[in-house]
Design an enzyme around this catalytic site. Structure first.
Site, PDB file in Angstrom:
ATOM      1  N   HIS A 190      38.502  42.824  43.500  1.00 42.75           N
ATOM      2  CA  HIS A 190      38.574  41.669  44.397  1.00 42.75           C
ATOM      3  C   HIS A 190      38.008  42.026  45.761  1.00 42.75           C
ATOM      4  O   HIS A 190      38.220  43.122  46.284  1.00 42.75           O
ATOM      5  CB  HIS A 190      40.021  41.197  44.531  1.00 42.75           C
ATOM      6  CG  HIS A 190      40.158  39.841  45.132  1.00 42.75           C
ATOM      7  ND1 HIS A 190      40.065  39.617  46.497  1.00 42.75           N
ATOM      8  CD2 HIS A 190      40.358  38.616  44.563  1.00 42.75           C
ATOM      9  CE1 HIS A 190      40.225  38.323  46.737  1.00 42.75           C
ATOM     10  NE2 HIS A 190      40.399  37.693  45.590  1.00 42.75           N
ATOM     11  N   GLU A 233      33.492  35.141  41.985  1.00 43.19           N
ATOM     12  CA  GLU A 233      34.049  34.701  43.258  1.00 43.19           C
ATOM     13  C   GLU A 233      33.099  35.095  44.391  1.00 43.19           C
ATOM     14  O   GLU A 233      33.134  36.243  44.860  1.00 43.19           O
ATOM     15  CB  GLU A 233      35.419  35.346  43.499  1.00 43.19           C
ATOM     16  CG  GLU A 233      36.495  34.928  42.524  1.00 43.19           C
ATOM     17  CD  GLU A 233      37.877  35.381  42.981  1.00 43.19           C
ATOM     18  OE1 GLU A 233      38.726  34.510  43.198  1.00 43.19           O
ATOM     19  OE2 GLU A 233      38.092  36.589  43.130  1.00 43.19           O
TER      20      GLU A 233
END
Length: 234
Positions: free
Chosen positions: A87, A156
């Protein structure tokens, strides 16, 4: 069945988590499948849940003399069998380098954990997959074909996370397709690809329709807001 992934990050205090979980446990939705990533402190609260639960982070080494670290073996022992790796916030805030993320990826896949790998460009680009492809080439180098069945990917865009600025729908659709094609060409495996980054009531249906699921951030910590958001999919 498509996925709704709840990355609750580090927002909730204990009483807030208890309240959220009580409401969330009552949610009956058959159209999609939840995977929840609660704050690490509260993982044990979910060990007997009927839905899938994952860890936002773990240490890439085994049980041993690693003060303050959380190892994958301990998490699997309480039935936490999903991991979230790579992430952008781990790299931006915690200075986690790609090499460390790859170590975790290898550990998770070889440990037969269901692994969600996050990829995405740092700024708006005309062809975002050019950036994503470099990430995938690095991450998947030397990953055994037998492990790839445990992998899924979250696209993302870094610039879209928590900013309210979402990627163009056409570029999401194109990038998701190219990621799928890339993995299939390499492994002959149909990988699931999700999208995350400033999803809201106006765009969630369009995004949900063109990928295998969505990744939700802060909105996933408020049951009422989450329920209202998901009603736009129903």
């Amino acid at each position: 069945m498509k996925k709704v992934i709840l990355n609750q990050k580090s927002y909730l205090l204990y009483d807030e988590m208890v309240k959220f979980k009580a409401s969330f446990d009552k949610m009956k939705v058959s159209k999609f499948e939840f995977i929840i990533f609660p704050p690490l402190l509260y993982l044990s609260m979910f060990k007997d849940s009927n839905y899938k639960v994952g860890t936002q982070n773990f240490y890439s080494y085994k049980i041993g003399s690693f003060t303050g670290e959380l190892n994958l073996e301990s998490l699997k022992d309480i039935k936490i069998n999903y991991t979230l790796i790579g992430h952008y916030e781990r790299r931006k805030i915690m200075y986690e380098e790609y090499e460390m993320a790859k170590e975790k990826l290898f550990k998770s896949l070889s440990g037969k954990c269901n692994t969600i790998l996050c990829v995405g460009e740092e700024k708006r680009m005309r062809k975002p997959f050019n950036y994503v492809k470099k990430e995938l080439n690095y991450y998947l180098r030397s990953i055994e074909s037998s492990s790839i069945k445990y992998l899924s990917i979250a696209y993302e865009p870094n610039w879209a996370i928590g900013t309210g600025d979402v990627q163009d729908i056409s570029k999401i659709e194109q990038t998701v397709k190219l990621i799928k094609d890339f993995v299939y060409k390499k492994y002959k495996y149909d990988v699931e690809v999700y999208y995350g980054g400033s999803i809201n009531e106006e765009n969630i249906k369009s995004i949900y329709d063109i990928c295998d699921g969505v990744v939700l951030g802060k909105v996933s910590t408020d049951y009422k807001e989450l329920n209202n958001l998901l009603n736009n999919i129903k």
